[in-house]
Design a protein around this motif. Structure first.
Motif, PDB file in Angstrom:
ATOM      1  N   ASP A  90      -7.354 -16.753  -8.173  1.00 51.38           N
ATOM      2  CA  ASP A  90      -8.676 -16.191  -8.481  1.00 51.38           C
ATOM      3  C   ASP A  90      -8.640 -14.669  -8.576  1.00 51.38           C
ATOM      4  OD1 ASP A  90     -10.169 -18.762  -8.167  1.00 51.38           O
ATOM      5  OD2 ASP A  90      -9.430 -18.569  -6.112  1.00 51.38           O
ATOM      6  N   LEU A  91      -7.723 -14.057  -7.823  1.00 52.46           N
ATOM      7  CA  LEU A  91      -7.599 -12.595  -7.812  1.00 52.46           C
ATOM      8  C   LEU A  91      -6.126 -12.229  -7.845  1.00 52.46           C
ATOM      9  CD1 LEU A  91      -8.778  -9.720  -7.468  1.00 52.46           C
ATOM     10  CD2 LEU A  91      -8.636 -10.064  -4.991  1.00 52.46           C
ATOM     11  N   LEU A  92      -5.736 -11.486  -8.860  1.00 55.68           N
ATOM     12  CA  LEU A  92      -4.342 -11.049  -9.005  1.00 55.68           C
ATOM     13  C   LEU A  92      -4.252  -9.566  -8.682  1.00 55.68           C
ATOM     14  CD1 LEU A  92      -1.410 -11.666  -9.931  1.00 55.68           C
ATOM     15  CD2 LEU A  92      -2.127 -11.000 -12.240  1.00 55.68           C
ATOM     16  N   ILE A  93      -3.324  -9.214  -7.802  1.00 54.42           N
ATOM     17  CA  ILE A  93      -3.134  -7.826  -7.393  1.00 54.42           C
ATOM     18  C   ILE A  93      -1.867  -7.273  -8.036  1.00 54.42           C
ATOM     19  CG2 ILE A  93      -2.755  -6.252  -5.446  1.00 54.42           C
ATOM     20  CD1 ILE A  93      -4.181  -8.306  -3.669  1.00 54.42           C
ATOM     21  N   LEU A  94      -1.993  -6.113  -8.654  1.00 53.26           N
ATOM     22  CA  LEU A  94      -0.837  -5.391  -9.170  1.00 53.26           C
ATOM     23  C   LEU A  94      -0.880  -3.984  -8.580  1.00 53.26           C
ATOM     24  CD1 LEU A  94      -0.917  -6.373 -12.957  1.00 53.26           C
ATOM     25  CD2 LEU A  94       0.595  -7.298 -11.194  1.00 53.26           C
ATOM     26  N   GLY A  95       0.243  -3.544  -8.054  1.00 49.04           N
ATOM     27  CA  GLY A  95       0.204  -2.226  -7.432  1.00 49.04           C
ATOM     28  C   GLY A  95       1.501  -1.471  -7.521  1.00 49.04           C
ATOM     29  N   ALA A  96       1.386  -0.148  -7.496  1.00 43.11           N
ATOM     30  CA  ALA A  96       2.542   0.747  -7.466  1.00 43.11           C
ATOM     31  C   ALA A  96       2.057   2.126  -7.073  1.00 43.11           C
ATOM     32  CB  ALA A  96       3.237   0.800  -8.818  1.00 43.11           C
ATOM     33  N   GLN A  97       2.926   2.883  -6.433  1.00 43.20           N
ATOM     34  CA  GLN A  97       2.554   4.251  -6.081  1.00 43.20           C
ATOM     35  C   GLN A  97       2.533   5.112  -7.328  1.00 43.20           C
ATOM     36  OE1 GLN A  97       5.427   5.336  -3.112  1.00 43.20           O
ATOM     37  NE2 GLN A  97       4.103   4.677  -1.436  1.00 43.20           N
ATOM     38  N   LYS A  98       1.605   6.050  -7.377  1.00 39.19           N
ATOM     39  CA  LYS A  98       1.456   6.908  -8.561  1.00 39.19           C
ATOM     40  C   LYS A  98       2.732   7.673  -8.886  1.00 39.19           C
ATOM     41  CE  LYS A  98      -3.438   7.938  -7.871  1.00 39.19           C
ATOM     42  NZ  LYS A  98      -4.387   9.035  -7.630  1.00 39.19           N
ATOM     43  N   ARG A  99       3.420   8.146  -7.866  1.00 39.81           N
ATOM     44  CA  ARG A  99       4.531   9.073  -8.118  1.00 39.81           C
ATOM     45  C   ARG A  99       5.886   8.389  -8.255  1.00 39.81           C
ATOM     46  NH1 ARG A  99       0.963  11.593  -4.778  1.00 39.81           N
ATOM     47  NH2 ARG A  99       0.170  13.586  -5.502  1.00 39.81           N
ATOM     48  N   GLU A 100       5.886   7.059  -8.192  1.00 41.77           N
ATOM     49  CA  GLU A 100       7.158   6.379  -8.376  1.00 41.77           C
ATOM     50  C   GLU A 100       7.602   6.468  -9.832  1.00 41.77           C
ATOM     51  OE1 GLU A 100       8.366   2.774  -5.982  1.00 41.77           O
ATOM     52  OE2 GLU A 100       6.212   2.547  -6.178  1.00 41.77           O
ATOM     53  N   ARG A 101       8.905   6.561 -10.035  1.00 39.15           N
ATOM     54  CA  ARG A 101       9.407   6.706 -11.391  1.00 39.15           C
ATOM     55  C   ARG A 101       9.120   5.467 -12.243  1.00 39.15           C
ATOM     56  NH1 ARG A 101      15.440   8.899 -11.710  1.00 39.15           N
ATOM     57  NH2 ARG A 101      15.157   9.050  -9.478  1.00 39.15           N
TER      58      ARG A 101
END
Length: 282
Positions: A90-101
């Motif tokens: 029902d809910l998909l999370i996608l994430g990453a730190q802004k400063r990662e290459r």
């Protein structure tokens, strides 16, 4: 009336430097919403990877976290979309730190494609943290749309479960609705009067929506109605930025033309310019 829009939460898992932060965020949400958590990794099933994930989530044993790990080979976008549909996420999370290459690649092309094709709601998590950062202020769109009542209701549901204190409903109003050409002081007064009438009308529409939401979700919340004249999508994004919102909640667009207006450049631009997490509701 009891709401439970997020019975199953999924997260795309990449073994990156912010893996632990992303998993902690996802696990906390699963605990708060009493949801099952599905970890999706694009690649071979390896015992060391599985053990790594289980070790990270061990601290949530006391919360009776219900989770499943799925390994599947293939193209990242195809795999995540296929698993999301198969597992009824029902809910998909996608994430990453802004400063990662790798953020340009992962949060750029892959997240953008997934967001435009996925059939469930999606949370773009741009500020993951191992230690919980309280979600104190939620901004949600209040534009005139058939999906808006659901979006506002869900915003209060999320606010209750995350113990958020404030919910701001932003009503984006097109300047064309004023229909008064400002040429002198007299026409300026007419324009201002027209704007005030529109604001009153919009506020009444939103108050009617709020009146339908169960008190268990609205009780104790500070609610602000914020009419804004300007370009849809940009206006609410700018407001969320200057008001230091912790979460921005929006309807998923029904048509690609609206999507293009909402995201005039692309997802990378939104994530770079908007310093908050974004929940897009299907």
């Amino acid at each position: 009336m009891t709401l439970k829009p997020f019975k199953t939460i999924g997260i795309g898992v990449a073994f990156s430097p912010n893996l632990k932060a992303n998993l902690f965020e996802a696990a906390r949400l699963a605990v708060f919403f009493k949801s099952k958590l599905v970890l999706i990794h694009v690649g071979d099933d390896a015992s060391d990877k599985r053990e790594n994930l289980q070790t990270i989530l061990k601290s949530f044993e006391k919360d009776n976290l219900d989770f499943e790990i799925i390994f599947q080979k293939g193209e990242p976008v195809d795999v995540i979309l296929e698993v999301s549909e198969r597992e009824k996420i029902d809910l998909l999370i996608l994430g990453a730190q802004k400063r990662e290459r790798f953020v340009t690649y992962y949060m750029g092309s892959i997240a953008r494609k997934i967001t435009r094709k996925v059939k469930c709601s999606i949370l773009l998590l741009i500020n993951p943290s191992v230690e919980r950062v309280p979600c104190e202020h939620i901004v949600v769109n209040g534009l005139k749309d058939p999906k808006t009542e659901q979006a506002i209701t869900t915003a209060f549901y999320v606010a209750k479960h995350l113990s958020s204190e404030k919910v701001t409903i932003v009503e984006e109003i097109k300047e064309q609705q004023v229909a008064v050409k400002v040429e002198d002081d007299k026409s300026l007064r007419r324009a201002n009067i027209a704007k005030e009438r529109i604001k009153l009308r919009e506020n009444q529409r939103i108050k009617e929506i709020i009146s339908h939401i169960p008190e268990q979700y609205t009780d104790g919340k500070t609610v602000k109605l914020q009419p804004i004249f300007g370009k849809q999508g940009y206006s609410i994004g700018h407001y969320a930025q200057i008001s230091r919102a912790d979460l921005l909640i929006m309807n998923a667009p029904s048509k690609m033309s609206f999507w293009d207006r909402l995201f005039p450049h692309d997802i990378e631009h939104i994530l770079t310019e908007l310093p908050t997490d974004v929940l897009i509701l299907q």
